[in-house]
Design a protein around this motif. Structure first.
Motif, mmCIF file in Angstrom:
data_model
loop_
_atom_site.group_PDB
_atom_site.id
_atom_site.type_symbol
_atom_site.label_atom_id
_atom_site.label_comp_id
_atom_site.label_asym_id
_atom_site.label_seq_id
_atom_site.Cartn_x
_atom_site.Cartn_y
_atom_site.Cartn_z
ATOM 1 N N ARG A 111 -5.120 -16.716 -8.395
ATOM 2 C CA ARG A 111 -5.667 -16.375 -7.082
ATOM 3 C C ARG A 111 -6.808 -15.371 -7.206
ATOM 4 N N ARG A 112 -7.658 -15.403 -6.166
ATOM 5 C CA ARG A 112 -8.775 -14.459 -6.034
ATOM 6 C C ARG A 112 -8.948 -14.139 -4.552
ATOM 7 N N PRO A 113 -9.443 -12.964 -4.244
ATOM 8 C CA PRO A 113 -9.626 -12.612 -2.831
ATOM 9 C C PRO A 113 -10.579 -13.539 -2.075
ATOM 10 N N ASP A 114 -11.426 -14.279 -2.768
ATOM 11 C CA ASP A 114 -12.363 -15.181 -2.083
ATOM 12 C C ASP A 114 -11.945 -16.650 -2.193
ATOM 13 N N ASP A 115 -10.650 -16.928 -2.442
ATOM 14 C CA ASP A 115 -10.240 -18.315 -2.678
ATOM 15 C C ASP A 115 -10.009 -19.136 -1.407
ATOM 16 N N GLY A 116 -10.228 -18.593 -0.259
ATOM 17 C CA GLY A 116 -10.117 -19.352 0.975
ATOM 18 C C GLY A 116 -8.762 -19.246 1.664
ATOM 19 N N TRP A 130 -6.590 -16.529 0.584
ATOM 20 C CA TRP A 130 -6.175 -15.140 0.310
ATOM 21 C C TRP A 130 -6.025 -14.392 1.617
ATOM 22 N N PRO A 131 -5.028 -13.594 1.799
ATOM 23 C CA PRO A 131 -3.918 -13.275 0.902
ATOM 24 C C PRO A 131 -2.693 -14.159 1.127
ATOM 25 N N ASP A 132 -2.833 -15.190 1.943
ATOM 26 C CA ASP A 132 -1.696 -16.052 2.266
ATOM 27 C C ASP A 132 -1.248 -16.872 1.054
ATOM 28 N N PRO A 133 -0.006 -17.344 1.073
ATOM 29 C CA PRO A 133 0.468 -18.215 -0.012
ATOM 30 C C PRO A 133 -0.227 -19.576 0.023
#
Length: 142
Positions: free
Chosen positions: A104-109, A111-114
């Motif tokens: 995961r990354r904070p910009d993954d679309g 984030w922060p949800d599962p």
């Protein structure tokens, strides 16, 4: 006689087999949004972590760490370095014991949800999926 291991056919819809490690079948999730491996212990009839022997639980933990290294490598290869590993053995949809290892990354679309059940997936495309699986195999060789 021990019954043979068979992965639940549900895994075929969204992932491909990459290789076998000492305990687990290693699968690559066909979702280019995230570097994502699934580990399925190659033992028949498992549903919960407690169904594994103590020795197999230790091997599974080592293989989870190893999968995390492979997931991080996939992130680096795609120029999207992994900043957090999500590891889960949910089994609510597919009851067979399996462990997800997701980069995961904070910009993954999401984030922060599962990521679980959050689609639609973004398939790699056949060539890119095979290339990612090959990268994992090569990184684990020798």
């Amino acid at each position: 006689m021990t019954p043979p291991f068979n992965a639940d056919p549900a895994f075929d819809a969204g992932s491909i087999v990459v290789c076998d490690w000492p305990l687990c079948q290693v699968r690559l999730q066909d979702d280019a949004r995230f570097p994502w491996l699934i580990l399925i212990p190659r033992r028949a009839g498992l549903r919960e972590l407690e169904d594994l022997t103590r020795e197999d639980r230790a091997v599974l933990m080592d293989e989870i760490v190893r999968a995390g290294e492979a997931v991080r490598m996939l992130g680096e290869a795609s120029l999207r370095p992994v900043q957090k590993l999500n590891v889960a053995a949910l089994g609510n949809v597919t009851a067979q014991l399996h462990v997800h290892v997701v980069g995961r990354r904070p910009d993954d679309g999401l984030w922060p949800d599962p990521v679980w059940g959050r689609g639609p997936a973004a398939p790699y495309g056949a060539g890119a999926l095979r290339a990612a699986a090959d990268r994992i195999r090569l990184s684990q060789a020798g």
